[in-house]
Design a protein around this motif. Structure first.
Motif, PDB file in Angstrom:
ATOM      1  N   VAL A  86       0.668  -1.105   0.023  1.00  0.00           N
ATOM      2  CA  VAL A  86       0.026   0.072   0.022  1.00  0.00           C
ATOM      3  C   VAL A  86       0.915   1.245   0.044  1.00  0.00           C
ATOM      4  O   VAL A  86       1.882   1.473   0.632  1.00  0.00           O
ATOM      5  CB  VAL A  86      -1.016  -0.204   1.232  1.00  0.00           C
ATOM      6  CG1 VAL A  86      -1.765   1.287   1.225  1.00  0.00           C
ATOM      7  CG2 VAL A  86      -1.492  -1.232   1.322  1.00  0.00           C
ATOM      8  N   LEU A  87       0.829   2.092  -0.980  1.00  0.00           N
ATOM      9  CA  LEU A  87       1.607   3.322  -1.099  1.00  0.00           C
ATOM     10  C   LEU A  87       0.621   4.549  -0.774  1.00  0.00           C
ATOM     11  O   LEU A  87      -0.074   4.786  -1.662  1.00  0.00           O
ATOM     12  CB  LEU A  87       2.367   3.445  -2.572  1.00  0.00           C
ATOM     13  CG  LEU A  87       2.845   1.957  -3.040  1.00  0.00           C
ATOM     14  CD1 LEU A  87       3.389   2.202  -4.541  1.00  0.00           C
ATOM     15  CD2 LEU A  87       4.131   1.539  -1.925  1.00  0.00           C
ATOM     16  N   THR A  88       1.238   5.390   0.029  1.00  0.00           N
ATOM     17  CA  THR A  88       0.661   6.715   0.395  1.00  0.00           C
ATOM     18  C   THR A  88       1.542   7.586   0.077  1.00  0.00           C
ATOM     19  O   THR A  88       2.684   7.514   0.199  1.00  0.00           O
ATOM     20  CB  THR A  88      -0.060   6.535   1.741  1.00  0.00           C
ATOM     21  OG1 THR A  88       0.920   6.198   2.629  1.00  0.00           O
ATOM     22  CG2 THR A  88      -1.140   5.652   2.012  1.00  0.00           C
ATOM     23  N   GLY A  89       0.960   8.825   0.089  1.00  0.00           N
ATOM     24  CA  GLY A  89       1.659  10.180  -0.341  1.00  0.00           C
ATOM     25  C   GLY A  89       1.933  10.514  -1.645  1.00  0.00           C
ATOM     26  O   GLY A  89       2.579  11.590  -1.980  1.00  0.00           O
ATOM     27  N   LEU A  90       1.903   9.773  -2.497  1.00  0.00           N
ATOM     28  CA  LEU A  90       2.059   9.917  -3.974  1.00  0.00           C
ATOM     29  C   LEU A  90       0.842  10.817  -4.739  1.00  0.00           C
ATOM     30  O   LEU A  90      -0.196  10.659  -4.365  1.00  0.00           O
ATOM     31  CB  LEU A  90       2.292   8.772  -4.950  1.00  0.00           C
ATOM     32  CG  LEU A  90       3.110   7.673  -4.284  1.00  0.00           C
ATOM     33  CD1 LEU A  90       3.391   6.524  -5.165  1.00  0.00           C
ATOM     34  CD2 LEU A  90       4.633   8.436  -4.250  1.00  0.00           C
ATOM     35  N   SER A  91       1.198  11.501  -5.706  1.00  0.00           N
ATOM     36  CA  SER A  91       0.310  12.873  -6.166  1.00  0.00           C
ATOM     37  C   SER A  91       0.557  12.839  -7.455  1.00  0.00           C
ATOM     38  O   SER A  91       1.738  12.457  -8.165  1.00  0.00           O
ATOM     39  CB  SER A  91       0.541  14.032  -5.657  1.00  0.00           C
ATOM     40  OG  SER A  91       0.498  13.892  -4.236  1.00  0.00           O
TER      41      SER A  91
END
Length: 455
Positions: free
Chosen positions: A87-92
């Protein structure tokens, strides 16, 4: 390829007016390599699965970084694959932001998702975004397979017209761009996908053979039976088992397509009258759950057969108003995504999000079941699943909901929640995947460098 392989990677099974691709077999590998390693080495595949309208993020994001333990409710269907996902978070995706262009976040989110580029605001012919990660991979590596890439979707969509506040429908209805001005249309018909992938055209007899096959309700395998029997005599036990599993998968897909088509005809729903009778997506000619799974099965079989190593799959178009009546939700998905913090709408959105991850789990299970030496097809795949909007009510494009599934041939460290600094370009993930796929040194959209912590 070394000439000491038993059979060619390009070998086709042939019959009366029909030719069919074969799965990846150990007999296609150089015998010297097999003798040295004791097993074959399968290629790495890359897939991108897109869901629209954002996510109920409260039920998506794990509470803690590091090893995945308890999963939030939206990800619970993936519990069996916890050790094979990140699960990858923070990417935009900054390219999806308005940048003085006003409304149109849905169109921008799909157009920027794999390109990292801000699309030109137009509903005319002068559309412009950028080459997408899948098509960059196809450009560099697509020559290695029968089809450079495969584009799938559950809604037909359109490549013209105004679909979102002055943005062309092309932006909302595809995530794949061959160049900055050329979107790649997706295919939503299981029948047409099957015919394209598994029946190679014979220009002399293909139309007659297809008509005969459909008239007598015959399988494509009936036409290549003699060639298949001859081939099996040349194969080892492992390859014979793999070929049998592949044939079983082909027959099952044919049976399910026929059942789906008969059910559609019984309701009078056809491709010709679909738009007139069913203007709301999801109410028409195809049963949505079966359509997702059929298209997913064919994507997996195409990977198994090494027909292609690159695929995109839109579970629905961006901005889709599909009603999910199969799970008891009568309101349109897009309307629910504008929830205004209403608890009832948020719960229905969570159910739609969870339904989509159930479909992802179905596809991952298929991949996991296919053995490739001491690994599985899932081990040899990088599958990116997610959306171009996080909170659908706010239309924000930072901290996107993204899952990276599979181990990329064994190089990706999985089973984790990895958090990156807010507004880290998602394009950095894409060029990292490209590097692992054998396309190093590329830039894409607003990329600034490869991601750390994945390998």
């Amino acid at each position: 390829m070394s000439n000491d392989a038993l059979i060619s990677r390009r070998l086709l099974l042939r019959g009366a007016g029909t030719a069919m691709a074969l799965p990846f077999l150990e007999a296609m590998l150089p015998q010297s390599a097999l003798a040295q390693s004791g097993k074959g080495s399968a290629p790495v595949r890359m897939a991108f699965l897109f869901v629209p309208n954002g996510i109920n993020m409260k039920h998506w994001t794990p509470e803690y970084e590091g090893a995945l333990t308890a999963l939030p409710s939206t990800l619970e269907p993936l519990a069996a694959f916890k050790n094979s996902i990140n699960v990858l978070t923070g990417l935009s995706q900054y390219g999806a932001e308005a940048q003085l262009d006003g409304a149109g976040d849905h169109a921008r989110s799909a157009a920027a998702w794999l390109t990292g580029c801000h699309p030109r605001k137009t509903d005319g012919a002068n559309i412009k975004a950028g080459i997408s990660a899948d098509q960059l991979a196809a450009l560099k590596r697509g020559h290695q397979t029968l089809f450079p890439s495969l584009e799938l979707g559950c809604e037909r969509g359109s490549m013209a017209g105004n679909c979102d506040s002055g943005y062309s429908c092309a932006y909302s209805h595809t995530i794949s761009w061959r160049s900055d001005t050329t979107p790649v249309a997706k295919e939503d018909s299981p029948r047409l996908v099957f015919e394209r992938l598994f029946k190679v055209e014979n220009v002399n007899e293909s139309a007659a053979a297809r008509a005969k096959r459909q008239r007598y309700n015959q399988s494509i395998l009936d036409f290549v039976k003699d060639d298949a029997t001859s081939l099996q005599k040349k194969l080892g036990a492992h390859d014979r088992q793999k070929l049998d599993e592949y044939f079983t998968g082909i027959r099952e897909i044919e049976r399910r397509i026929e059942f789906l088509e008969k059910a559609s005809k019984a309701t009078g729903a056809t491709a010709e009258n679909f738009q007139q009778r069913f203007p709301t997506p999801g109410q028409g000619a195809l049963d949505y759950p079966q359509q997702i799974q059929l298209l997913g099965d064919m994507m997996v079989l195409a990977f198994q057969a090494d027909i292609t190593r690159i695929s995109t799959f839109m579970l629905a178009d961006e901005g889709s108003g599909r009603a999910y009546r199969n799970i008891g939700i009568n309101e349109g998905h897009h309307d629910l995504s504008h929830h205004g913090r209403d608890s009832d709408k948020l719960e229905k959105l969570r159910k739609i999000n969870q339904y989509h991850t159930e479909q992802l789990a179905y596809i991952l299970n298929k991949m996991q079941s296919i053995k490739e030496g001491d690994k599985t097809l899932l081990d040899n795949t990088m599958l990116l699943y997610g959306a171009g909007i996080s909170d659908g009510d706010r239309h924000n494009h930072n901290d996107l909901p993204l899952l990276l599934c599979g181990k990329g041939g064994g190089a990706i460290k999985t089973g984790r929640h990895v958090r990156y600094a807010d507004k880290t370009p998602m394009s950095n993930l894409l060029i990292t995947m490209l590097d692992r796929f054998g396309v190093p040194g590329e830039t894409l959209g607003d990329s600034t460098g490869k991601l750390q912590q994945l390998f």
